[in-house]
Scaffold this motif. Structure first.
Motif, mmCIF file in Angstrom:
data_model
loop_
_atom_site.group_PDB
_atom_site.id
_atom_site.type_symbol
_atom_site.label_atom_id
_atom_site.label_comp_id
_atom_site.label_asym_id
_atom_site.label_seq_id
_atom_site.Cartn_x
_atom_site.Cartn_y
_atom_site.Cartn_z
ATOM 1 N N VAL A 4 14.697 -13.311 1.005
ATOM 2 C CA VAL A 4 15.045 -11.891 1.128
ATOM 3 C C VAL A 4 14.596 -11.410 2.506
ATOM 4 N N SER A 5 15.501 -10.752 3.235
ATOM 5 C CA SER A 5 15.144 -10.209 4.545
ATOM 6 C C SER A 5 15.667 -8.785 4.667
ATOM 7 N N LEU A 6 14.930 -7.967 5.405
ATOM 8 C CA LEU A 6 15.312 -6.592 5.702
ATOM 9 C C LEU A 6 15.383 -6.462 7.213
ATOM 10 N N ALA A 7 16.483 -5.892 7.713
ATOM 11 C CA ALA A 7 16.655 -5.816 9.161
ATOM 12 C C ALA A 7 17.509 -4.619 9.546
ATOM 13 N N PHE A 8 17.239 -4.109 10.749
ATOM 14 C CA PHE A 8 18.030 -3.032 11.342
ATOM 15 C C PHE A 8 18.945 -3.647 12.388
ATOM 16 N N TYR A 9 20.234 -3.262 12.350
ATOM 17 C CA TYR A 9 21.245 -3.841 13.240
ATOM 18 C C TYR A 9 21.844 -2.753 14.129
ATOM 19 N N MET A 10 21.998 -3.075 15.420
ATOM 20 C CA MET A 10 22.719 -2.211 16.354
ATOM 21 C C MET A 10 23.750 -3.065 17.087
ATOM 22 N N SER A 11 24.966 -2.558 17.185
ATOM 23 C CA SER A 11 25.973 -3.291 17.940
ATOM 24 C C SER A 11 25.650 -3.203 19.435
ATOM 25 N N GLU A 12 26.143 -4.172 20.192
ATOM 26 C CA GLU A 12 25.860 -4.175 21.624
ATOM 27 C C GLU A 12 26.554 -3.018 22.345
ATOM 28 N N GLN B 123 13.603 14.356 19.829
ATOM 29 C CA GLN B 123 13.436 13.490 18.654
ATOM 30 C C GLN B 123 14.106 14.081 17.421
ATOM 31 N N ASP B 124 14.796 13.216 16.711
ATOM 32 C CA ASP B 124 15.384 13.563 15.425
ATOM 33 C C ASP B 124 15.267 12.331 14.530
ATOM 34 N N PHE B 125 15.668 12.437 13.266
ATOM 35 C CA PHE B 125 15.545 11.318 12.340
ATOM 36 C C PHE B 125 16.885 11.049 11.659
ATOM 37 N N LYS B 126 17.101 9.781 11.318
ATOM 38 C CA LYS B 126 18.280 9.410 10.545
ATOM 39 C C LYS B 126 17.866 8.376 9.507
ATOM 40 N N THR B 127 18.327 8.563 8.275
ATOM 41 C CA THR B 127 18.004 7.650 7.175
ATOM 42 C C THR B 127 19.200 6.748 6.894
ATOM 43 N N PHE B 128 18.926 5.440 6.850
ATOM 44 C CA PHE B 128 19.957 4.449 6.549
ATOM 45 C C PHE B 128 19.745 3.933 5.127
ATOM 46 N N PRO C 91 20.289 6.307 21.253
ATOM 47 C CA PRO C 91 18.918 5.762 21.375
ATOM 48 C C PRO C 91 18.165 5.846 20.047
ATOM 49 N N PHE C 92 17.544 4.716 19.648
ATOM 50 C CA PHE C 92 16.775 4.629 18.402
ATOM 51 C C PHE C 92 15.360 4.168 18.692
#
Length: 482
Positions: free
Chosen positions: A180-188, A282-287, A193-194
């Motif tokens: 089991v893995s948990l990961a955050f992905y961003m396209s190139e 700064q702001d927040f976003k929930t995935f 900005p995160f």
């Protein structure tokens, strides 16, 4: 000699000074004591030689409203020594004129509490005239962004990112592992900005939520979140893996991993960025990551069904053939290596054949966690003595049964090692020493019932004789007196 000692002493002291000078240091800087109603107050925390990985909420100030948070970093190289500083600034906008108290406060930075002394802040009339004069007299003001920070407008950019929970198998056998893995992905091609927001705290809550209660866990212990380039459906992404474990279920049925949420810091950017101004907010976003279900199948019928290990293994031995003298000891390693739950591997079954003498083995193990797999080796070190000459195949004495998850069938590991035993037979010496030891060992355990019965018999007879003698003596004395 004295000069040499002095030289090394000075070098040591200078090294300590440099080390101290570039050690981690945290500073808190507060805004001015007096500001205009149209100005901002700030609380700035600067940390040296370490990145700002996490922080909690800055203090509230009565009469003020929190605005954006900005971060910055800088690096210096002095005499080959590299030092860096990272800062985070919380801005406050005054709501009205007056005197307001910022109480003493504490902020957690990278898990460390930073204490700061408060102050009284005086808010006066807007300082428009001074700003207007500055705008008229400073020709470089527009270039350097010297205008009112309150007039800055921030916008949110569209992002191309997601957070995912991944499993490498959706159907396994009891005792077989799934990753089991948990990961955050961003396209190139992502432009938004995160940054990570308290990943340790979020992970603790998530792991407690998803961890199965009826499974063994091998945690990969990710302590440093690093970017990795991956390709998904022909598209390049940057992956930030935050958690990885392999679970080994104990029972058949279903393992349900619930859906989870992950919060990231997503910055808004200035609509009209300036050279020295605060260009992001700064702001927040929930995935949201959907849950997963893994089906656990029972093992096929077998006498050792509830005892065997599950995985893909092979046998590693420390010799193929070895020549030994009768009565001499030899060390033999039965090493089980491969992929599976290494920690729960049990010792091989040992067949009792008279001419091979062994003792309980010493155990050693090594576990490797990486690339989505748990591999390793568990060694059982036996000390063996043989008292009769001849060829001894260890396959006749040891075997290890397991369930091969690749073949979906039971398998057995048997040694290939052979001992060539030479010399005279020492079986009689072995028997003699065994018997002698047995006799001595049984001395304290022998029943003394017979000894007690004989003792009672003789003691009773002796007492009877004494009584009879006393009676005879008494009769003789009476007769003489008459």
């Amino acid at each position: 000699m004295k000069r040499t000692k002095l030289y090394f002493t000075l070098v040591f002291i200078w090294t300590m000074v440099l080390s101290y000078g570039y050690a981690q240091e945290i500073k808190v800087k507060l805004g001015p004591d007096e500001i205009g109603l149209n100005e901002t107050f700030s609380v700035k925390i600067t940390i040296s030689n370490e990145k700002i990985k996490s922080y909690d909420q800055f203090p509230e100030i009565p009469g003020f409203q929190k605005q954006g948070v900005s971060q910055s970093s800088s690096m210096n190289v002095i005499n080959g020594q590299v030092s860096s500083t990272n800062s985070i600034v919380q801005y406050y906008r005054p709501l009205k004129k007056g005197a307001f108290t910022l109480s003493d406060f504490s902020v957690q930075i990278n898990g460390e509490a930073v204490e700061a002394q408060g102050k009284i802040i005086k808010v006066t009339e807007p300082k428009q005239s001074r700003q207007s004069q500055r705008q008229r007299t400073d020709p470089f003001d527009d270039f350097f962004g010297g205008g009112d920070q309150q007039e800055q407008e921030f916008i949110e950019l569209d992002d191309e990112a997601f957070f995912a929970m991944s499993v490498n198998k959706d159907s396994i056998y009891v005792g077989e592992g799934f990753n089991v893995s948990l990961a955050f992905y961003m396209s190139e091609s992502n432009q938004a900005p995160f940054d990570f927001h308290e990943p340790g705290k979020q992970l603790e809550e998530i792991v407690n939520k998803i961890k199965p209660t009826n499974a063994w866990e091998e945690n990969f212990n990710i302590t440093n979140i690093q970017p990795e380039r991956v390709t998904i459906d022909g598209k390049n992404w940057t992956r930030f893996k935050v958690y990885e474990s392999t679970y080994y279920p104990f029972n058949e049925g279903e393992v349900n991993l619930p859906s989870i949420d992950w919060e990231m810091i997503k910055y808004k950017v200035a609509k009209n960025p300036t050279f020295f101004g605060n260009n992001r907010q700064q702001d927040f976003k929930t995935f949201h990551a959907p849950g997963k279900t893994v089906y656990v199948k029972p093992l096929p019928p077998h006498p050792l069904k509830n005892e065997v290990s599950v995985g893909v293994y092979r046998l590693r031995e420390n010799f193929e053939t070895k020549k030994v003298e009768t009565g001499e000891g030899v060390t033999y390693d039965f090493g089980i290596t491969g992929e599976g739950n290494i920690s729960t591997i049990k010792a091989p079954k040992k067949k009792n054949i008279q001419k091979l003498n062994t003792y309980d083995p010493n155990e050693r193990q090594q576990i490797n966690r990486g690339r989505g797999r748990v591999t390793g080796i568990k060694q059982f070190e036996y000390y063996i003595t043989i008292n009769e000459p001849g060829e001894v195949k260890l396959a006749d004495h040891f075997e290890w049964v397991y369930f091969n998850s690749d073949k979906a069938a039971y398998d057995t590991l048997r040694p290939k090692a052979v001992l060539n035993v030479v010399g005279e037979s020492k079986i009689n010496q072995s028997i003699s020493s065994t018997r002698l030891g047995g006799i001595y060992d049984l001395i304290e355990l022998e029943d003394n019932k017979l000894l007690n019965e004989r003792y009672k018999y003789y003691f009773s007879a002796f007492i009877n004789i004494l009584l009879a003698g006393a009676v005879v003596l008494l009769v003789v004395l009476i007769i003489k007196k008459r």
